[in-house]
Motif scaffolding. Sequence first.
Motif, short mmCIF file in Angstrom:
data_model
loop_
_atom_site.label_atom_id
_atom_site.label_comp_id
_atom_site.label_asym_id
_atom_site.label_seq_id
_atom_site.Cartn_x
_atom_site.Cartn_y
_atom_site.Cartn_z
N ARG A 1 26.93 4.98 72.72
CA ARG A 1 26.52 6.29 72.23
C ARG A 1 27.41 7.39 72.80
O ARG A 1 27.51 8.48 72.23
CB ARG A 1 25.06 6.55 72.57
CG ARG A 1 24.11 5.63 71.80
CD ARG A 1 22.65 6.05 71.94
NE ARG A 1 21.80 5.24 71.09
CZ ARG A 1 21.55 5.51 69.81
NH1 ARG A 1 22.09 6.58 69.25
NH2 ARG A 1 20.77 4.73 69.10
N GLY B 1 29.76 8.34 70.46
CA GLY B 1 29.18 8.88 69.24
C GLY B 1 28.80 7.83 68.22
O GLY B 1 28.64 8.13 67.03
N ARG C 1 26.72 5.46 65.95
CA ARG C 1 25.40 5.41 65.35
C ARG C 1 25.37 4.27 64.34
O ARG C 1 26.35 4.01 63.64
CB ARG C 1 25.06 6.73 64.63
CG ARG C 1 25.02 7.96 65.56
CD ARG C 1 23.88 7.90 66.55
NE ARG C 1 23.80 9.11 67.37
CZ ARG C 1 24.44 9.26 68.52
NH1 ARG C 1 25.21 8.28 68.99
NH2 ARG C 1 24.32 10.37 69.21
N ASN D 1 31.16 6.66 64.06
CA ASN D 1 31.42 7.27 65.36
C ASN D 1 31.39 8.78 65.21
O ASN D 1 31.05 9.30 64.15
CB ASN D 1 32.75 6.78 65.95
CG ASN D 1 33.95 7.20 65.12
OD1 ASN D 1 33.85 8.06 64.24
ND2 ASN D 1 35.10 6.60 65.40
N GLY D 2 31.77 9.49 66.25
CA GLY D 2 31.59 10.94 66.23
C GLY D 2 32.67 11.72 65.51
O GLY D 2 32.53 12.92 65.33
N ASP D 3 33.76 11.09 65.09
CA ASP D 3 34.84 11.85 64.46
C ASP D 3 35.11 11.42 63.02
O ASP D 3 36.23 11.54 62.52
CB ASP D 3 36.13 11.75 65.28
CG ASP D 3 36.72 10.34 65.28
OD1 ASP D 3 36.06 9.42 64.74
OD2 ASP D 3 37.84 10.17 65.79
#
Length: 553
Positions: free
Chosen positions: A165, A168, A170, A178-180
Amino acid sequence: MTYVQKARNYAKSVVAGDIVACKYVKQACQRQIDDLKRWKGKNAPYRFDEAAANRVCAFIECLPHIKGEWARQKRTIDLESWQCFILTTVFGWKREDGTRRFRTVYIEVARKNAKSTLSSGVGLYMLVADGEPGAEVYSGATTRDQARIVWDDARRMAQKEPALREFGVRTHAHAITNGDGGTFKALSAEAKNLDGLNIHCAIIDELHAHRTREVWEVLETGTGARSQPLIWAITTAGSDRSGICYEQRSYVLKLLDGAADDDTYFGIVYTLDEADDWADEATWPKANPNYGVSVKVDDLQRKAAKARQQTAAQPGFLTKHLDQWVNADQAWMDMRKWDACGDPELSIEDFRGEPCWLGVDLASKTDIAALSALFVRDGRRYLFRFCWAPEDTVEGSVNAQYPGWAIEGRLRTTEGATTDFDEIGDQVRDLARNFDVRSAAFDPWQALKLMQELQAEGIPVVEYRNTIGNLSEPMKQLEADVLDGKIAHEGCPMAAWMVSNVVGHRDQKDNIMPRKERAENKIDWPVSAIYAYGVYLRDEAAQEIDFSQVAFA
């Protein structure tokens, strides 16, 4: 000890013969050793980045096991030396611009060697830790279910590892993100549109199952916009030598042999050497680098014992557990065992009034029409045969034995150029009068009229279509009975000839289907015997159900 040191020790031990390995693994290890020597200088086109090589291994060892005993113990992945060798080699080599040297990876190894686990770890690494903005990672296969195997494992790993996590990560119903803006999805040939992908990493599990080039080419062409894309293909051996998998395998063997030169392609094949005896346990670690770890020795021993006894089981054992490429169609029956079950003194009259199961395979012209009668007594099975062919077929056949068999009464003839189905119907009626016919199995193709007539007369006719689902289990049981000496037949040379013509065609799920290699190799009687076995096994299974214990809505 670092992962790179572990990998180098593995490579040296393989080349020195201290680790049991096949020719191709030795060549892959020697290739890495040679590359490390020749590209030490400052002006070399490639350099080996130990930090990058160690990093991917450290990342994967942080991931949890999600299946089996290690998952119950809540353990994280422990990479074996051979896995460290592959990972450090693939991810350690860099070009002058800092991007990866290797763009295509082909790994061939037997089942149960943690292929999916390793591939899932690579997929997650490429999604969140490879430094690629908006990375698109795909698990590709011909079917949606196959494509989801690696993806589902990765999803469960991501769900069980809280540290992801921080990247990022999920998990969703059909994607890992991911977060990007990066995403990891399962992709199959069943998808409506395979084009328009911008692939950073494509993972292809069980490449041997791909019958066409479609998925491979879509994934390969979809990597063009990325600076260091990776196609990661991992598979067991198969039987389709005309497919994309064998094409890639052949290319890898040329690379390892020095017949081709491609610094962007990494390949390794864990299999037996040509001169090896597959039944020799000492050779099994060559195809199973996780021998004694995820590959259980007693499980291999059990399956090998079955393969030694049952000819039809050998292709499955060789491909799945020893990574041997075999033909899809293999000789079905051990004819020495078949002949040993023959009893020329056996007479169907001795079974008058007893339960009987029939199988009928009709033919109108060049094939032989056949009927089998199966009896069961004191745990043993007894097979009797009836065969017909048109006179014109007997006289004009390329098989010189047809006329002799006709004279001996082994092959009954009907007038003209087509088989007279009325004679076959009369034989079924005669059997029904003298024996307790429980089921008479017919493939409805060409037989509907005769089936309807017999059914109207009270004979228990059963529609039995010629499908792999109907034929696989009875075919296996018939072979097992022959190998165990639990069956007796009349020792008819014509029947033996047809049995010897049967080859067993296997699918990916180890189902088996009778086939013939050439049109003149008739298999009609053994097919009818399989039908008889099929309805017998169905009736036996139905009798085992205690309906008094079943709750009906």
